[in-house]
Design an enzyme around this catalytic site. Structure first.
Site, PDB file in Angstrom:
ATOM      1  CE  LYS A  44      -2.718   1.626   3.701  1.00  0.00           C
ATOM      2  NZ  LYS A  44      -2.639   3.126   3.586  1.00  0.00           N
ATOM      3  CG  ASP A 100      -5.076   4.282   1.706  1.00  0.00           C
ATOM      4  OD1 ASP A 100      -6.341   4.527   1.256  1.00  0.00           O
ATOM      5  OD2 ASP A 100      -4.875   4.089   2.778  1.00  0.00           O
ATOM      6  CE  LYS A 130      -7.869   6.326   4.377  1.00  0.00           C
ATOM      7  NZ  LYS A 130      -6.580   5.835   4.146  1.00  0.00           N
ATOM      8  CG  ASP A 142     -11.996  17.678  -5.643  1.00  0.00           C
ATOM      9  OD1 ASP A 142     -12.953  18.331  -5.471  1.00  0.00           O
ATOM     10  OD2 ASP A 142     -10.505  17.763  -5.690  1.00  0.00           O
ATOM     11  CB  THR A 157      -9.980   2.056  11.896  1.00  0.00           C
ATOM     12  OG1 THR A 157      -8.515   2.604  11.429  1.00  0.00           O
ATOM     13  CG2 THR A 157     -10.182   1.080  10.760  1.00  0.00           C
ATOM     14  NE  ARG A 173       1.054   2.319  12.922  1.00  0.00           N
ATOM     15  CZ  ARG A 173       0.347   3.150  13.631  1.00  0.00           C
ATOM     16  NH1 ARG A 173       0.778   4.204  14.306  1.00  0.00           N
ATOM     17  NH2 ARG A 173      -0.790   2.868  13.471  1.00  0.00           N
TER      18      ARG A 173
HETATM   19  O1  C5P Z   1      -1.575   0.665  12.378  1.00  0.00           O
HETATM   20  P1  C5P Z   1      -1.029   0.400  10.914  1.00  0.00           P
HETATM   21  O2  C5P Z   1       0.506   0.759  10.916  1.00  0.00           O
HETATM   22  O3  C5P Z   1      -0.974  -1.223  10.857  1.00  0.00           O
HETATM   23  O4  C5P Z   1      -1.697   0.934   9.902  1.00  0.00           O
HETATM   24  C1  C5P Z   1      -1.840   0.312   8.532  1.00  0.00           C
HETATM   25  C2  C5P Z   1      -2.880   1.332   7.510  1.00  0.00           C
HETATM   26  O5  C5P Z   1      -3.971   1.210   8.496  1.00  0.00           O
HETATM   27  C3  C5P Z   1      -2.374   2.806   7.674  1.00  0.00           C
HETATM   28  O6  C5P Z   1      -1.719   3.057   6.468  1.00  0.00           O
HETATM   29  C4  C5P Z   1      -3.743   3.456   7.501  1.00  0.00           C
HETATM   30  O7  C5P Z   1      -4.265   3.348   6.085  1.00  0.00           O
HETATM   31  C5  C5P Z   1      -4.592   2.517   8.167  1.00  0.00           C
HETATM   32  N1  C5P Z   1      -4.936   2.933   9.570  1.00  0.00           N
HETATM   33  C6  C5P Z   1      -6.196   3.387   9.842  1.00  0.00           C
HETATM   34  N2  C5P Z   1      -6.427   3.842  11.248  1.00  0.00           N
HETATM   35  C7  C5P Z   1      -5.416   4.014  12.033  1.00  0.00           C
HETATM   36  C8  C5P Z   1      -4.166   4.155  11.627  1.00  0.00           C
HETATM   37  C9  C5P Z   1      -3.652   3.710  10.403  1.00  0.00           C
HETATM   38  O8  C5P Z   1      -7.060   2.779   9.235  1.00  0.00           O
HETATM   39  N3  C5P Z   1      -5.689   4.764  13.149  1.00  0.00           N
END
Ligand code: C5P
Length: 231
Positions: free
Chosen positions: A32, A59, A61, A64, A115, A208
């Protein structure tokens, strides 16, 4: 199964992205590219990942006016990316314009509710009390479905109800994946890989837990093994 695990390259530049892909190795086939990396490097980093034989989830998002989102969707199709995100909250006209501009090689994913947002955060955005985040995700998924969007990005906790809304062929792509016992970082609603697939996700997005690990290849393998043994 491994081809359905997407690693988020949330890094500042192409050198870091390609070094990370090299450290993870051939087991990961899907990356991604998000706002940070695409803003820094643009289409060149997508081309570099494609040259390595990787699928790319762009990604961005998009949110517009319909004309702009349609034109950006067409350009993304020309880059050879597999998935592209648009915000379902951009509305039916925007979503239909994106779907009409989308080539067959590209699948559009609607973001329903980030999320990172909980009921209190959503209530502040909408200016009305929101008790059920899942119901909001359902509503936005239905808007995307009716516009001809291929799938949805949502939390694993919403995958079952989003599947019921979107039907059996829709893509359901789920971030917020952690190994049991891992830190949540800023994710509000986390699940393990196995839980996410069992809940009906077709793909998961992991950032991460892999990229901040001292052993990204090993971390990817542990997540893949967890998905394979328990899904
Ligand atoms: O938390 P992690 O590093 O696994 O995040 C992976 C992806 O999840 C991010 O690139 C982002 O698009 C999404 N994300 C999310 N909500 C968060 C943090 C990251 O949807 N609070």
């Amino acid at each position: 199964m491994r081809d359905r695990i997407i690693v988020a390259l949330d890094v500042p530049d192409a050198a870091a992205a390609l070094a990370m892909a090299d450290r993870i190795g051939p087991a990961c086939t899907f990356y991604k590219v998000g706002l940070e990396l695409y803003t820094a490097e643009g289409p060149a980093v997508v081309a570099s990942l494609r040259d390595l034989g990787k699928n790319v989830f762009l990604d961005l998002k998009l949110h517009d006016i319909p004309n702009q989102v349609a034109r950006a969707t067409a350009r993304a199709g020309e880059l050879g990316v597999r998935f592209l995100t648009v915000h379902a909250s951009g509305g039916g006209a925007m979503l239909m314009a994106a779907a009409a501009a989308c080539p067959p090689s590209l699948d559009l994913l609607a973001v329903t509710v980030l999320t990172s947002l909980d009921a209190a955060g959503l209530s502040a955005v909408y200016g009305r009390p929101v008790a059920d985040v899942g119901a909001e995700a359902d509503r936005l998924a239905a808007l995307a479905r009716d516009a001809g969007i291929d799938g949805v990005v949502c939390a694993a906790s919403e995958a079952g109800r989003v599947r019921a809304v979107m039907g059996p062929h829709a893509l359901i792509v789920t971030p917020g994946i952690r190994l049991a016992g891992d830190p949540h970082h800023d994710q509000r609603r986390v699940r393990t890989a196995g839980q996410a697939f069992r809940a009906g996700s077709t793909h998961i997005v992991v950032g991460r837990p892999v990229t901040a690990s001292g052993d990204p290849r090993g971390a990817f393998e542990r997540i893949a093994a967890e998905a394979e043994t328990r899904s």
